[in-house]
Design a protein around this motif. Structure first.
Motif, mmCIF file in Angstrom:
data_model
loop_
_atom_site.group_PDB
_atom_site.id
_atom_site.type_symbol
_atom_site.label_atom_id
_atom_site.label_comp_id
_atom_site.label_asym_id
_atom_site.label_seq_id
_atom_site.Cartn_x
_atom_site.Cartn_y
_atom_site.Cartn_z
ATOM 1 N N ASP A 22 22.016 -64.168 -1.259
ATOM 2 C CA ASP A 22 23.024 -63.190 -1.685
ATOM 3 C C ASP A 22 22.349 -62.364 -2.770
ATOM 4 O O ASP A 22 22.247 -62.775 -3.925
ATOM 5 N N TRP A 23 21.873 -61.184 -2.393
ATOM 6 C CA TRP A 23 21.004 -60.425 -3.295
ATOM 7 C C TRP A 23 21.713 -60.017 -4.576
ATOM 8 O O TRP A 23 21.104 -59.981 -5.649
ATOM 9 N N VAL A 24 22.997 -59.715 -4.492
ATOM 10 C CA VAL A 24 23.733 -59.364 -5.706
ATOM 11 C C VAL A 24 23.820 -60.578 -6.627
ATOM 12 O O VAL A 24 23.626 -60.478 -7.839
ATOM 13 N N GLY A 25 24.108 -61.729 -6.043
ATOM 14 C CA GLY A 25 24.182 -62.943 -6.840
ATOM 15 C C GLY A 25 22.842 -63.296 -7.468
ATOM 16 O O GLY A 25 22.765 -63.657 -8.654
ATOM 17 N N LEU A 26 21.777 -63.202 -6.683
ATOM 18 C CA LEU A 26 20.450 -63.485 -7.215
ATOM 19 C C LEU A 26 20.059 -62.478 -8.293
ATOM 20 O O LEU A 26 19.425 -62.826 -9.290
ATOM 21 N N GLY A 27 20.466 -61.215 -8.088
ATOM 22 C CA GLY A 27 20.200 -60.197 -9.102
ATOM 23 C C GLY A 27 20.964 -60.465 -10.383
ATOM 24 O O GLY A 27 20.462 -60.236 -11.487
ATOM 25 N N LEU A 28 22.191 -60.968 -10.223
ATOM 26 C CA LEU A 28 23.002 -61.300 -11.390
ATOM 27 C C LEU A 28 22.352 -62.427 -12.189
ATOM 28 O O LEU A 28 22.276 -62.366 -13.418
ATOM 29 N N ALA A 53 23.961 -51.165 -14.207
ATOM 30 C CA ALA A 53 22.671 -50.475 -14.225
ATOM 31 C C ALA A 53 21.521 -51.470 -14.151
ATOM 32 O O ALA A 53 20.505 -51.219 -13.486
ATOM 33 N N GLU A 54 21.665 -52.598 -14.831
ATOM 34 C CA GLU A 54 20.618 -53.617 -14.790
ATOM 35 C C GLU A 54 20.486 -54.205 -13.392
ATOM 36 O O GLU A 54 19.376 -54.452 -12.903
ATOM 37 N N LEU A 55 21.620 -54.408 -12.713
ATOM 38 C CA LEU A 55 21.573 -54.897 -11.342
ATOM 39 C C LEU A 55 20.866 -53.910 -10.423
ATOM 40 O O LEU A 55 20.068 -54.291 -9.567
ATOM 41 N N LEU A 56 21.168 -52.650 -10.595
ATOM 42 C CA LEU A 56 20.505 -51.619 -9.791
ATOM 43 C C LEU A 56 18.998 -51.647 -10.007
ATOM 44 O O LEU A 56 18.210 -51.485 -9.072
ATOM 45 N N ARG A 57 18.597 -51.874 -11.269
ATOM 46 C CA ARG A 57 17.162 -51.930 -11.559
ATOM 47 C C ARG A 57 16.527 -53.155 -10.923
ATOM 48 O O ARG A 57 15.477 -53.062 -10.278
ATOM 49 N N VAL A 58 17.169 -54.315 -11.097
ATOM 50 C CA VAL A 58 16.615 -55.553 -10.563
ATOM 51 C C VAL A 58 16.523 -55.503 -9.039
ATOM 52 O O VAL A 58 15.544 -55.953 -8.451
ATOM 53 N N LEU A 59 17.543 -54.952 -8.403
ATOM 54 C CA LEU A 59 17.584 -54.887 -6.941
ATOM 55 C C LEU A 59 16.873 -53.671 -6.386
ATOM 56 O O LEU A 59 16.825 -53.470 -5.172
ATOM 57 N N ASP A 60 16.351 -52.832 -7.280
ATOM 58 C CA ASP A 60 15.626 -51.626 -6.857
ATOM 59 C C ASP A 60 16.489 -50.734 -5.980
ATOM 60 O O ASP A 60 16.063 -50.209 -4.956
ATOM 61 N N ARG A 62 19.387 -47.436 -5.742
ATOM 62 C CA ARG A 62 19.746 -46.173 -6.386
ATOM 63 C C ARG A 62 21.241 -46.165 -6.688
ATOM 64 O O ARG A 62 22.038 -46.706 -5.934
ATOM 65 N N SER A 63 21.588 -45.552 -7.794
ATOM 66 C CA SER A 63 23.002 -45.481 -8.171
ATOM 67 C C SER A 63 23.714 -44.432 -7.325
ATOM 68 O O SER A 63 23.112 -43.731 -6.527
ATOM 69 N N GLY A 64 25.007 -44.302 -7.522
ATOM 70 C CA GLY A 64 25.777 -43.289 -6.816
ATOM 71 C C GLY A 64 26.521 -43.832 -5.621
ATOM 72 O O GLY A 64 26.899 -43.079 -4.726
ATOM 73 N N GLN A 65 26.737 -45.135 -5.564
ATOM 74 C CA GLN A 65 27.555 -45.666 -4.482
ATOM 75 C C GLN A 65 28.982 -45.170 -4.645
ATOM 76 O O GLN A 65 29.528 -45.186 -5.740
ATOM 77 N N PRO A 66 29.616 -44.726 -3.586
ATOM 78 C CA PRO A 66 30.876 -44.000 -3.694
ATOM 79 C C PRO A 66 32.054 -44.796 -4.227
ATOM 80 O O PRO A 66 32.694 -44.390 -5.153
ATOM 81 N N GLU A 67 32.355 -45.952 -3.715
ATOM 82 C CA GLU A 67 33.599 -46.602 -4.105
ATOM 83 C C GLU A 67 33.304 -47.750 -5.081
ATOM 84 O O GLU A 67 32.997 -47.521 -6.242
ATOM 85 N N GLN A 68 33.441 -48.975 -4.633
ATOM 86 C CA GLN A 68 33.220 -50.100 -5.514
ATOM 87 C C GLN A 68 31.735 -50.345 -5.730
ATOM 88 O O GLN A 68 30.903 -50.074 -4.876
ATOM 89 N N SER A 69 31.397 -50.863 -6.887
ATOM 90 C CA SER A 69 30.008 -51.164 -7.201
ATOM 91 C C SER A 69 29.576 -52.425 -6.474
ATOM 92 O O SER A 69 30.384 -53.175 -5.946
ATOM 93 N N LEU A 71 28.472 -55.082 -7.896
ATOM 94 C CA LEU A 71 29.007 -56.227 -8.612
ATOM 95 C C LEU A 71 30.460 -56.488 -8.228
ATOM 96 O O LEU A 71 30.863 -57.635 -8.004
ATOM 97 N N GLN A 72 31.254 -55.439 -8.119
ATOM 98 C CA GLN A 72 32.648 -55.613 -7.715
ATOM 99 C C GLN A 72 32.735 -56.172 -6.300
ATOM 100 O O GLN A 72 33.583 -57.016 -6.002
ATOM 101 N N ASP A 73 31.856 -55.699 -5.427
ATOM 102 C CA ASP A 73 31.807 -56.249 -4.065
ATOM 103 C C ASP A 73 31.521 -57.747 -4.112
ATOM 104 O O ASP A 73 32.131 -58.547 -3.396
#
Length: 399
Positions: A22-28, A53-60, A62-69, A71-73
């Motif tokens: 779970d890349w978001v979890g591992l990034g967290l 922003a730190e998650l975006l950096r760790v996961l490489d 890009r920002s600008g996702q339209p709805e939920q982030s 992390l919220q997902d």
């Protein structure tokens, strides 16, 4: 509770909360550590303003996702499992089974798993002889292949596994029917060194159960004379996703991976792709041109993804001597794609060389979500590593 025990408890809980890779979890976890990651994931701690922003950096990403982030997902994805968290129970279950939990930083933690970078598992549940440790990758060879193996495949697997064991290698596989089972059995039969695990089985389910049930006696033997390993906690059922992610552990723990028999879309090819992505040598055993069970191994050989091997001596030659750690050849392979993240490496190795495939077909092979595959294809195309034509996506031909 001391800090070490608290981290161990947190990783045990996170292993139940999050699916493997779970890349978001591992990034967290990489961003805030396992203890705070658990608090944030369960809602006990509010995420800081800069965490996204730190998650975006760790996961490489890009920002600008339209709805939920992202992390919220992730928080929404993990919420239904929070009520089931009971790390003390899981740890007690493993202790009752004579097993243990390993976490990064432990003396017995396999250092080879660090090659997975962000994909390194949160922890490893281990069951087996407590006097045995996971051997280093340069003394470990993975033998994988079809579940519906032929007599030919079983015979070749038995010869190779026994020969490798007699040469001092530990044979790793997935505990499944067919080639996996034959590899384990032959390694057990040939093992003579009591200081080395006779064989290791990396499971896609909790170690409180023997799966598949038809291999229970074999898996009990492995637990007695070797090691059973899993990244999911006791009680976890085997799923397709967990099988695919389990394959990356087999590849990472092994200095060399050999595919004995594999159909065109065999899961063993997924293990080979993971091994290639880590820069590890991959071997394939040729079979009859009339056998569907060898279509996958012939595909690896034709694409240049694997070296032809026919016996234990050739596999040992491919693996190299024990004192030659996987350093020169793997580093040279990885240098061609220097700077790629783990997800892009996995995606690159999932791309076929000749005929293109659709995104839907890449998703299960790479073991990544569809949107991650789409984003990764864009990055690989920008670097000239992926190309799209009328048949779909394929690896770009090097000049």
């Amino acid at each position: 509770m001391d800090a070490v025990s608290e981290e161990r408890r947190a990783r045990a809980a996170l292993a139940r909360l999050m699916e493997p890779s779970d890349w978001v979890g591992l990034g967290l976890v990489a961003s805030v550590g396992p203890i705070d990651a658990l608090r944030i994931a369960t809602g006990a701690l509010a995420p800081g303003n800069g965490l996204e922003a730190e998650l975006l950096r760790v996961l490489d990403r890009r920002s600008g996702q339209p709805e939920q982030s992202m992390l919220q997902d992730g928080l929404q994805r993990w919420a239904p499992r929070v009520k089931d968290l009971a790390p003390e129970r899981d740890l007690a279950t493993m202790e009752r089974l004579g097993g243990q939990l390993l976490v990064p930083g432990d003396e017995l933690w396999p250092p080879a798993l660090a090659d997975l970078e962000l994909g390194e598992p949160l922890c490893l549940w281990v069951r087996g002889d407590p006097a045995l440790a996971v051997p280093p990758a340069n003394r470990t060879v993975a033998l994988v292949g079809s579940r519906d193996s032929t007599n030919y495949g079983n015979s070749v697997t038995g010869d190779i596994a026994a020969g490798l064991t007699q040469r001092g290698y530990c044979v790793v596989s997935g505990g499944a029917y067919g080639i996996d089972a034959q590899a384990h059995r032959s390694a057990l039969a040939a093992a003579e060194d009591p200081s080395l695990p006779a064989t290791m089985a990396v499971m896609a389910c909790g170690l409180d159960r023997y799966y598949p049930a038809g291999n229970e006696e074999l898996l009990r033997s492995i637990a007695a004379r070797g090691l059973l390993l899993a990244e999911v906690p006791p009680g976890s059922a085997p799923t397709r996703w967990r099988f695919l992610q389990r394959n990356r552990l087999i590849a990472a723990l092994s200095g060399t991976t050999v595919v004995v028999e594999a159909r065109w879309r065999s899961g063993a090819l997924n293990t080979a792709h993971h091994a290639a992505g880590l820069g590890r040598p991959v071997g394939a055993v040729p079979g009859s041109v009339y056998s569907a069970n060898s279509a996958g191994t012939h595909r690896l050989l034709r694409d240049g993804s694997a070296v032809c091997v026919t016996d234990a001596a050739e596999v040992a030659e491919l693996a190299g001597p024990f004192d030659a750690l996987a350093s020169s050849t793997p580093q040279e392979v990885l240098a061609d794609h220097d700077g790629l993240g783990v997800e892009d490496l996995l995606l690159l190795d999932a791309l076929p060389v000749r005929k293109g495939v659709s995104v839907d077909k890449l998703v299960p092979v790479a073991g990544l979500p569809a949107r991650t595959v789409l984003a990764g294809l864009g990055r690989l195309q920008a670097r000239g590593l992926a190309a799209q034509d009328g048949s779909g996506w394929r690896r770009a031909q090097s000049s």
